[in-house]
Scaffold this motif. Sequence first.
Motif, PDB file in Angstrom:
ATOM      1  N   GLU A 110       0.828  -1.207   0.000  1.00  0.00           N
ATOM      2  CA  GLU A 110       0.000   0.000   0.000  1.00  0.00           C
ATOM      3  C   GLU A 110       0.864   1.258   0.000  1.00  0.00           C
ATOM      4  N   ALA A 111       1.937   1.237   0.773  1.00  0.00           N
ATOM      5  CA  ALA A 111       2.839   2.396   0.842  1.00  0.00           C
ATOM      6  C   ALA A 111       3.500   2.660  -0.507  1.00  0.00           C
ATOM      7  N   LEU A 112       3.876   1.605  -1.203  1.00  0.00           N
ATOM      8  CA  LEU A 112       4.486   1.746  -2.529  1.00  0.00           C
ATOM      9  C   LEU A 112       3.463   2.256  -3.538  1.00  0.00           C
ATOM     10  N   GLU A 113       2.264   1.699  -3.504  1.00  0.00           N
ATOM     11  CA  GLU A 113       1.215   2.076  -4.453  1.00  0.00           C
ATOM     12  C   GLU A 113       0.821   3.538  -4.326  1.00  0.00           C
ATOM     13  N   THR A 114       0.828   4.049  -3.102  1.00  0.00           N
ATOM     14  CA  THR A 114       0.402   5.433  -2.872  1.00  0.00           C
ATOM     15  C   THR A 114       1.557   6.433  -2.931  1.00  0.00           C
ATOM     16  N   GLY A 115       2.764   5.940  -3.185  1.00  0.00           N
ATOM     17  CA  GLY A 115       3.911   6.836  -3.307  1.00  0.00           C
ATOM     18  C   GLY A 115       4.541   7.246  -1.990  1.00  0.00           C
ATOM     19  N   TYR A 116       4.142   6.584  -0.915  1.00  0.00           N
ATOM     20  CA  TYR A 116       4.714   6.892   0.401  1.00  0.00           C
ATOM     21  C   TYR A 116       6.184   6.470   0.458  1.00  0.00           C
ATOM     22  N   ILE A 117       6.510   5.390  -0.228  1.00  0.00           N
ATOM     23  CA  ILE A 117       7.889   4.943  -0.351  1.00  0.00           C
ATOM     24  C   ILE A 117       8.179   4.621  -1.828  1.00  0.00           C
ATOM     25  N   THR A 118       9.473   4.596  -2.158  1.00  0.00           N
ATOM     26  CA  THR A 118       9.897   4.314  -3.527  1.00  0.00           C
ATOM     27  C   THR A 118      10.249   2.839  -3.689  1.00  0.00           C
ATOM     28  N   GLU A 119      10.495   2.443  -4.932  1.00  0.00           N
ATOM     29  CA  GLU A 119      10.926   1.071  -5.204  1.00  0.00           C
ATOM     30  C   GLU A 119      12.233   0.768  -4.472  1.00  0.00           C
ATOM     31  N   ALA A 120      13.157   1.733  -4.477  1.00  0.00           N
ATOM     32  CA  ALA A 120      14.451   1.534  -3.812  1.00  0.00           C
ATOM     33  C   ALA A 120      14.264   1.358  -2.310  1.00  0.00           C
ATOM     34  N   GLU A 121      13.374   2.149  -1.722  1.00  0.00           N
ATOM     35  CA  GLU A 121      13.108   2.040  -0.281  1.00  0.00           C
ATOM     36  C   GLU A 121      12.412   0.720   0.042  1.00  0.00           C
ATOM     37  N   THR A 122      11.571   0.256  -0.876  1.00  0.00           N
ATOM     38  CA  THR A 122      10.914  -1.041  -0.691  1.00  0.00           C
ATOM     39  C   THR A 122      11.941  -2.157  -0.625  1.00  0.00           C
ATOM     40  N   ALA A 123      12.939  -2.094  -1.515  1.00  0.00           N
ATOM     41  CA  ALA A 123      14.005  -3.102  -1.518  1.00  0.00           C
ATOM     42  C   ALA A 123      14.762  -3.078  -0.196  1.00  0.00           C
ATOM     43  N   LEU A 124      14.994  -1.863   0.321  1.00  0.00           N
ATOM     44  CA  LEU A 124      15.702  -1.732   1.603  1.00  0.00           C
ATOM     45  C   LEU A 124      14.880  -2.342   2.739  1.00  0.00           C
ATOM     46  N   LEU A 125      13.564  -2.097   2.724  1.00  0.00           N
ATOM     47  CA  LEU A 125      12.693  -2.664   3.751  1.00  0.00           C
ATOM     48  C   LEU A 125      12.719  -4.194   3.716  1.00  0.00           C
ATOM     49  N   HIS A 126      12.690  -4.742   2.514  1.00  0.00           N
ATOM     50  CA  HIS A 126      12.726  -6.197   2.381  1.00  0.00           C
ATOM     51  C   HIS A 126      14.059  -6.762   2.889  1.00  0.00           C
ATOM     52  N   GLU A 127      15.133  -6.017   2.648  1.00  0.00           N
ATOM     53  CA  GLU A 127      16.449  -6.454   3.120  1.00  0.00           C
ATOM     54  C   GLU A 127      16.478  -6.461   4.651  1.00  0.00           C
ATOM     55  N   TRP A 128      15.927  -5.422   5.251  1.00  0.00           N
ATOM     56  CA  TRP A 128      15.843  -5.351   6.721  1.00  0.00           C
ATOM     57  C   TRP A 128      15.065  -6.534   7.275  1.00  0.00           C
ATOM     58  N   ARG A 129      13.945  -6.857   6.633  1.00  0.00           N
ATOM     59  CA  ARG A 129      13.064  -7.892   7.167  1.00  0.00           C
ATOM     60  C   ARG A 129      13.713  -9.273   7.144  1.00  0.00           C
ATOM     61  N   LYS A 130      14.673  -9.494   6.263  1.00  0.00           N
ATOM     62  CA  LYS A 130      15.348 -10.780   6.199  1.00  0.00           C
ATOM     63  C   LYS A 130      16.135 -11.081   7.478  1.00  0.00           C
ATOM     64  N   ASP A 131      16.724 -10.020   8.074  1.00  0.00           N
ATOM     65  CA  ASP A 131      17.543 -10.208   9.280  1.00  0.00           C
ATOM     66  C   ASP A 131      17.500  -8.954  10.133  1.00  0.00           C
ATOM     67  N   PRO A 132      16.332  -8.662  10.723  1.00  0.00           N
ATOM     68  CA  PRO A 132      16.161  -7.405  11.451  1.00  0.00           C
ATOM     69  C   PRO A 132      17.079  -7.237  12.647  1.00  0.00           C
ATOM     70  N   ALA A 133      17.473  -8.335  13.269  1.00  0.00           N
ATOM     71  CA  ALA A 133      18.313  -8.251  14.468  1.00  0.00           C
ATOM     72  C   ALA A 133      19.706  -7.712  14.169  1.00  0.00           C
ATOM     73  N   HIS A 134      20.151  -7.885  12.922  1.00  0.00           N
ATOM     74  CA  HIS A 134      21.528  -7.474  12.583  1.00  0.00           C
ATOM     75  C   HIS A 134      21.575  -6.356  11.544  1.00  0.00           C
ATOM     76  N   TRP A 135      20.422  -5.848  11.160  1.00  0.00           N
ATOM     77  CA  TRP A 135      20.388  -4.786  10.167  1.00  0.00           C
ATOM     78  C   TRP A 135      20.827  -3.464  10.804  1.00  0.00           C
ATOM     79  N   ASN A 136      21.633  -2.691  10.100  1.00  0.00           N
ATOM     80  CA  ASN A 136      22.070  -1.399  10.659  1.00  0.00           C
ATOM     81  C   ASN A 136      21.893  -0.245   9.685  1.00  0.00           C
ATOM     82  N   GLY A 137      21.134  -0.495   8.608  1.00  0.00           N
ATOM     83  CA  GLY A 137      20.853   0.567   7.665  1.00  0.00           C
ATOM     84  C   GLY A 137      21.988   0.815   6.706  1.00  0.00           C
TER      85      GLY A 137
END
Length: 210
Positions: A183-210
Amino acid sequence: MDSQKKAFAAKLLDIKAIQLQPKEPFTWASGWKSPFYCDNRKTLSYPELRSYVKLELVHTILERFSEVEVIAGVATGAIAQGALVADALHLPFVYVRSKPKDHGLENLIEGELEAGRKVVVVEDLISTGGSSLKAVEALRKAGSQVIGMVAAYTYGFDVARKAFEDADVSLTTLTDYDHVVAEALETGYITEAETALLHEWRKDPAHWNG
């Protein structure tokens, strides 16, 4: 995509109960760095949305756990919503503390709970599932039959899925990470690049540091 989950995701984004900040990560209580923050308690401040959440949780319980006899909220985030749900269903309500009181009766479960009752637990959100399942454990130790849990939102972490499976707890949520991000991507709240970053975080949230 589930249209109902998508609609609720839109409502949460609209009131900023869910915030996505890939470039300025939040720090969770656990110490995890996260580009994603969810505070469903904000829904309590919006009467129409508060009622919407209450009724959706009620419908979910009636559909999936119709034999319920008691509603239990998890402190502190789900106390208010749990009480609203119990009131709508005309059922007893209790809530489970994160730890026993350090005075008085030193209760862990507040309210009157008869052993053997069939309980549905109400949560506001599920991250790792740790605190939610501690509440389930407390209720089971008190002699209750926990027949399921409902929550407004889940991050859908693998660790949580496994924990709920291991604890034999059926979880149903009104929306989740996938629907919020879509929904956030569809409405322009986040970009495709930011979506990829979110997915990367979700794979290993305990060790993600941005």
